[in-house]
Scaffold this active site. Structure first.
Site, short mmCIF file in Angstrom:
data_model
loop_
_atom_site.label_atom_id
_atom_site.label_comp_id
_atom_site.label_asym_id
_atom_site.label_seq_id
_atom_site.Cartn_x
_atom_site.Cartn_y
_atom_site.Cartn_z
N CYS A 2 0.83 -1.20 0.00
CA CYS A 2 0.00 0.00 0.00
C CYS A 2 0.86 1.26 0.00
O CYS A 2 1.98 1.26 0.50
CB CYS A 2 -0.94 0.09 1.19
SG CYS A 2 -1.92 -1.39 1.43
N ARG A 27 3.06 0.26 -5.28
CA ARG A 27 2.95 -0.41 -3.99
C ARG A 27 1.63 -1.18 -3.85
O ARG A 27 1.37 -1.80 -2.81
CB ARG A 27 3.03 0.62 -2.87
CG ARG A 27 4.29 1.46 -2.93
CD ARG A 27 4.27 2.54 -1.89
NE ARG A 27 4.49 1.98 -0.57
CZ ARG A 27 5.67 1.84 0.00
NH1 ARG A 27 6.75 2.20 -0.64
NH2 ARG A 27 5.78 1.33 1.20
N TRP A 74 -2.91 -2.66 -1.62
CA TRP A 74 -2.65 -4.05 -1.98
C TRP A 74 -3.30 -4.87 -0.87
O TRP A 74 -2.89 -4.81 0.29
CB TRP A 74 -1.15 -4.32 -2.04
CG TRP A 74 -0.83 -5.70 -2.54
CD1 TRP A 74 -0.77 -6.11 -3.83
CD2 TRP A 74 -0.52 -6.84 -1.74
NE1 TRP A 74 -0.46 -7.45 -3.88
CE2 TRP A 74 -0.30 -7.92 -2.62
CE3 TRP A 74 -0.41 -7.07 -0.37
CZ2 TRP A 74 0.04 -9.21 -2.17
CZ3 TRP A 74 -0.09 -8.35 0.07
CH2 TRP A 74 0.14 -9.39 -0.83
N ASN A 100 -0.49 1.60 5.94
CA ASN A 100 0.37 0.68 5.20
C ASN A 100 1.01 -0.24 6.24
O ASN A 100 1.60 0.25 7.20
CB ASN A 100 1.44 1.49 4.45
CG ASN A 100 2.61 0.64 3.95
OD1 ASN A 100 3.73 1.11 3.91
ND2 ASN A 100 2.36 -0.59 3.58
N GLY A 101 0.88 -1.55 6.05
CA GLY A 101 1.46 -2.50 7.00
C GLY A 101 0.41 -3.50 7.43
O GLY A 101 -0.61 -3.67 6.76
N GLU A 481 14.60 -17.02 -13.33
CA GLU A 481 14.15 -15.67 -13.65
C GLU A 481 13.22 -15.67 -14.87
O GLU A 481 12.19 -15.00 -14.89
CB GLU A 481 15.37 -14.76 -13.87
CG GLU A 481 15.08 -13.34 -14.33
CD GLU A 481 14.19 -12.54 -13.38
OE1 GLU A 481 13.92 -13.00 -12.27
OE2 GLU A 481 13.75 -11.46 -13.79
N LYS A 485 9.26 -14.44 -14.85
CA LYS A 485 8.70 -13.41 -15.74
C LYS A 485 7.44 -13.93 -16.40
O LYS A 485 6.43 -13.25 -16.46
CB LYS A 485 9.69 -13.01 -16.85
CG LYS A 485 10.91 -12.24 -16.48
CD LYS A 485 10.68 -10.92 -15.85
CE LYS A 485 10.47 -11.05 -14.37
NZ LYS A 485 11.30 -10.38 -13.46
N GLU A 488 4.49 -14.36 -13.82
CA GLU A 488 3.88 -13.17 -13.22
C GLU A 488 3.12 -12.29 -14.22
O GLU A 488 2.15 -11.66 -13.84
CB GLU A 488 4.86 -12.36 -12.37
CG GLU A 488 5.91 -11.59 -13.10
CD GLU A 488 6.82 -10.83 -12.14
OE1 GLU A 488 6.35 -10.32 -11.13
OE2 GLU A 488 8.03 -10.74 -12.45
N HIS A 504 15.14 -36.66 -11.99
CA HIS A 504 14.84 -37.06 -10.61
C HIS A 504 13.37 -36.84 -10.27
O HIS A 504 13.01 -36.80 -9.09
CB HIS A 504 15.75 -36.32 -9.63
CG HIS A 504 17.20 -36.62 -9.86
ND1 HIS A 504 17.76 -37.84 -9.53
CD2 HIS A 504 18.19 -35.90 -10.43
CE1 HIS A 504 19.04 -37.84 -9.87
NE2 HIS A 504 19.33 -36.67 -10.44
N LYS A 604 4.54 -3.80 -6.90
CA LYS A 604 5.96 -3.65 -7.25
C LYS A 604 6.84 -3.76 -6.01
O LYS A 604 7.91 -4.33 -6.04
CB LYS A 604 6.15 -2.28 -7.91
CG LYS A 604 7.59 -1.96 -8.28
CD LYS A 604 7.87 -2.39 -9.69
CE LYS A 604 9.32 -2.26 -10.07
NZ LYS A 604 9.77 -3.45 -10.80
#
Ligand code: M6R
Length: 609
Positions: A2, A27, A74, A100-101, A481, A485, A488, A504, A604
Site C-alpha cells: 500500500c 505499492r 494491496w 500501510n502494514g 528468472e 517473468k 507473473e 529425478h 511492485k
C-alpha cells in the site's frame, strides 16, 4: 504494501494527492481512496481498481477538500472492495485513517471494540485503528493517537485527519516507511519521497512509533511517550523523474528496451580498463577491510534473489570467496551466525522489501557489515546500509522487474571483480572480463533487434498452460528468472529447474502440452544441456532454445525454434539470455491479453511480510 500520500498547502489537495498516488501505485493497485476535511466535515471517496478509477470519480463528483490523505491498496485483510478500500472512518465520521502494514493483533482489538458496541464496516485490520482513535479521543488528537498506537502490534505507517483539526495531518510510523516532505508553505506525507520530489527534497523520516503533527509550515514530532523529539531534516539527492511510457505500449516493454543504456549506466565510472579492475569509489571508507572479506551472505527476494544467485557463482569463481544466497523471508527466521569478515550484500530494486529489511536489521544488530545494491535513492534499505551501490537504472515502473535485474548483475559483477583483483586475479584476466562487460550494451541492442523473431515464437507458444525453463550453472538462476517473468505477467505455470534434476522426478511432466525453454548460453555445460534436451524431445516435449551464436548445427538437431544471442563469457551470459526471456514473456502476455504493467495480485514493492 500500500501507498500513503497526504498534502496540506496552497495547491489543490485532491489533485496533488491523486498525482502523488499515481507515483505510489507500484505499492499496490487493488483499490484507491482519498479523504480529508472540508468545511469541518470528513469527506471521502473510494474506488475499486487503479488510481485512474478514483481520479475519474473525484472529477465526476467535483470532489474538493481543504487537506487530503490518500491511499492505494494491496489487499491483505479482505478482498478489494469499496468497504475494504482505505481511508477508513470511525462511526461518527469524525476522523479518517490510511494505513500501510499489518496490525497483527487486530482481531483481539476488534473483538474488544465490538463488545463495546462498535460496528465495523470492513474486513480490514486498519479499521480498528479508526475506531480505537475515536474511542480514545477526548479533545486531544495527539493523545488519542498515542494511546491507540500503544495498543497496536505489527508494522504500520498511518496518516490521520480529524474534523476538529482541519489544518493538520497526524502521521505515525513503525516498521513501515513514512516520510514527511517540508519546506515552503506546504507539507507532504508519503510512503516514498519520490512521490513528492518534484516539490521538495527536504524530508524527515519517521520510525519507532514516532508521531508527527504535520501542518503547512510547522512540523512537530513526538516519541510514543509523547515527548517532543528533534528530528534531523535530510536533503535528499533524488530528482523528480519522468515516468512516461514514451512511444512504448507498456512500461515493461520500455524498460526492456532501455537496457543497453541502463546496463551502461550501471558500469559507468566504475572500472578502469588499464588497471583491469573495478573502481567502486569510496566503498572502503564505509566498509573498511572489504579486501579481507572471507564470506559473503547475499539476501534478497524474487528477481533480486535470482540476480544474487547468479552472482554467487561468480563471487566463488572469480573472487574465490564462499557465498551463501538466502531468500530473505526464509533467512529471517533462522538464527544466523555472523562469522568475522562476513560481508552481507542485500539486493533490492526498491529498497523497501519488508523481508529483506527485516533480515538485514537482524544481521546489523549482530554486528554485520551491510552493503546494499539498490535502485531507489533514499529508500529504507539504502538509508540503513553501511554503503550502497546504486543501479542508476532510473525508475522501474513495470511490476515485473526487468532492467533492474540486468543492472544488478552488472554491479555484482563489478564487486566480484573488485574483490578478485584484490586477491589473486591478474590484470590481464581483469582486462579480459572487462572487455566482455563493456560489450554488453551492444550485444543487448542486437537482441532487441530480434524482437520480431521472439514475438513470432511467443505467439506460437502462447496457448500452452505449462512450461519448463531449464538451465545449468549460470543458466539455472537465469531459468528461474525466465520462469518468474512468464508466470507473473502471463499467469502461465512456468517452472524454472536445473536441467540435471529433471530425471529425478519433474521429467514425468514432459509431454507435447508442456514446452521447455532451454537456456544454453553457458558454454561449460552446453553438451550436458544438449543431452538433457534430447531426453525432453524423446518424450515429445517441444523445445524453444536460447543459445549463443555459432551452435546452430547442434541446436538444429533438437529444435527449429531457437533464438541466438551474441557470445560472451559464461559469467555474463545471464544478462543476454534474460533479455530474450523478458521479451518472450512480454509477447506471450500480450498475446493472452494480460495486464502487463500491473499483473493481478501483485505489487511492485512488497512492504509487508
Ligand atoms: O524491490 P525488490 O528487488 O526487493 O523486490 C523483490 C521482488 O519483490 C521482486 O523482484 C519481484 O519478484 C518482481 N515482481 C519480479 O519481477
Amino acid at each position: 504494501m500500500c501507498g500513503i500520500f497526504g498534502y496540506i498547502g496552497k495547491k489543490d489537495p485532491v489533485k496533488t494527492a491523486i498525482d502523488g498516488l499515481k507515483r505510489l501505485e507500484y505499492r499496490g493497485y487493488d483499490s484507491a481512496g482519498i479523504a480529508g476535511v472540508k468545511d469541518g466535515k470528513i469527506l471521502f471517496c473510494k474506488e475499486v481498481g487503479k488510481v485512474a478509477q478514483l481520479e475519474k470519480e473525484v472529477e465526476k463528483q467535483q470532489f474538493s477538500l481543504d487537506i487530503a490523505i490518500a491511499h492505494t491498496r494491496w489487499a491483505t485483510h479482505g478482498e478489494p472492495t469499496v468497504p475494504n478500500a482505505h481511508p477508513h472512518v470511525d462511526m461518527m465520521g469524525s476522523l479518517a485513517v490510511v494505513h500501510n502494514g499489518i496490525i497483527e493483533n487486530y482481531s483481539e482489538i476488534k473483538e474488544a471494540l465490538s463488545a463495546e458496541g462498535v460496528r465495523f464496516s470492513s474486513e480490514t485490520d486498519t479499521e480498528v485503528v479508526a475506531h480505537l482513535i475515536a474511542k480514545n479521543y477526548k479533545g486531544d488528537i495527539i493523545a488519542a493517537v498515542q494511546e491507540s498506537v500503544k495498543r497496536l502490534k505489527g508494522a504500520y505507517a498511518l496518516a490521520i485527519v480529524h474534523r476538529d483539526f482541519p489544518d493538520r495531518i497526524i502521521a505515525v510510523a513503525h516498521e513501515s516507511p513514512m516520510v514527511i516532505g517540508v519546506g515552503g508553505q506546504e507539507a507532504f506525507v508519503s510512503s516514498d519521497p519520490n512521490a513528492f520530489a518534484a516539490f521538495t527534497k527536504k524530508v524527515v523520516f519517521l520510525s519507532k512509533s514516532e508521531i508527527a503533527v504535520v501542518e503547512r509550515e510547522k512540523l512537530a514530532v513526538y516519541n510514543v511517550e509523547l515527548q517532543k523529539i528533534s528530528k534531523e531534516e535530510t536533503e535528499l539527492e533524488i530528482s523528480a523523474t519522468d515516468i512516461s511510457k514514451g512511444h512504448f505500449e507498456h512500461y515493461t516493454l520500455k524498460e526492456i528496451f532501455e537496457q543497453p543504456v541502463t546496463v551502461a549506466n550501471a558500469m559507468s565510472g566504475r572500472f578502469s580498463t588499464d588497471l583491469g579492475t573495478a573502481l567502486l569509489n569510496g566503498i572502503e571508507d564505509h566498509l573498511p577491510n572489504l579486501g579481507s572479506t572471507s564470506r559473503i551472505l547475499i539476501l534478497a527476494c524474487g528477481t533480486s534473489w535470482h540476480a544474487g544467485y547468479v552472482a554467487s557463482y561468480f563471487f566463488e569463481e572469480m573472487a574465490q570467496i564462499p557465498v551463501e544466497v538466502e531468500i530473505s523471508s526464509e533467512f529471517r527466521y533462522k538464527n544466523p551466525i555472523v562469522a568475522p569478515n562476513t560481508l552481507v550484500v542485500a539486493i533490492s530494486q526498491s529498497g523497501e522489501t519488508a523481508d529483506t529489511i527485516a533480515a538485514v536489521r537482524e544481521l546489523k544488530a549482530k554486528g554485520a557489515r551491510l552493503l546494499s545494491i539498490c535502485n531507489v535513492q533514499g529508500s529504507t534499505l539504502a538509508r540503513e546500509s553501511d554503503h550502497t551501490l546504486f543501479l542508476n537504472a532510473g525508475p522501474e515502473v513495470g511490476v515485473c522487474s526487468t532492467k533492474a535485474f540486468t543492472s544488478q548483475i552488472v554491479v555484482l559483477f563489478l564487486l566480484s571483480l573488485f574483490l578478485a583483483r584484490r586477491r589473486h586475479m591478474s590484470r590481464d584476466e581483469g582486462k579480459r572480463v572487462l572487455a566482455a562487460l563493456t560489450s554488453l550494451p551492444d550485444a543487448i541492442k542486437s537482441i532487441l533487434n530480434k524482437s520480431g523473431e521472439i514475438e513470432r515464437l511467443a505467439k506460437k507458444y502462447a496457448k500452452f498452460e505449462n512450461f519448463f525453463f531449464l538451465g545449468r550453472q549460470y543458466m539455472y538462476p537465469t531459468a528461474l528468472e525466465g520462469a518468474l517473468k512468464l508466470k507473473e505477467i502471463s499467469y502461465i505455470n512456468a517452472n524454472g529447474y536445473p536441467a540435471g534434476e529433471m530425471k529425478h522426478g519433474p521429467i514425468a511432466l514432459i509431454s507435447p502440452d508442456c514446452p521447455t525453454v532451454a537456456l544454453l548460453g553457458n558454454k561449460k555445460t552446453f553438451d550436458k544441456m544438449l543431452s538433457n534436451l534430447m531426453e525432453v524431445r524423446a518424450r515429445k516435449g517441444e523445445v524453444i532454445a536460447i543459445t549463443e551464436e555459432g551452435f546452430v548445427k547442434e541446436i538444429s538437431k533438437i529444435t527449429q525454434d531457437f533464438i541466438e544471442v551474441p557470445q560472451t563469457i559464461d559469467e555474463l551470459s545471464p544478462v543476454l539470455s534474460t533479455v530474450v526471456t523478458q521479451l518472450f514473456a512480454y509477447f506471450v502476455a500480450k498475446e493472452r491479453g494480460c495486464d502487463i504493467d500491473k499483473p493481478r495480485n501483485l505489487a511492485k514493492s512488497v512492504t509487508v511480510e
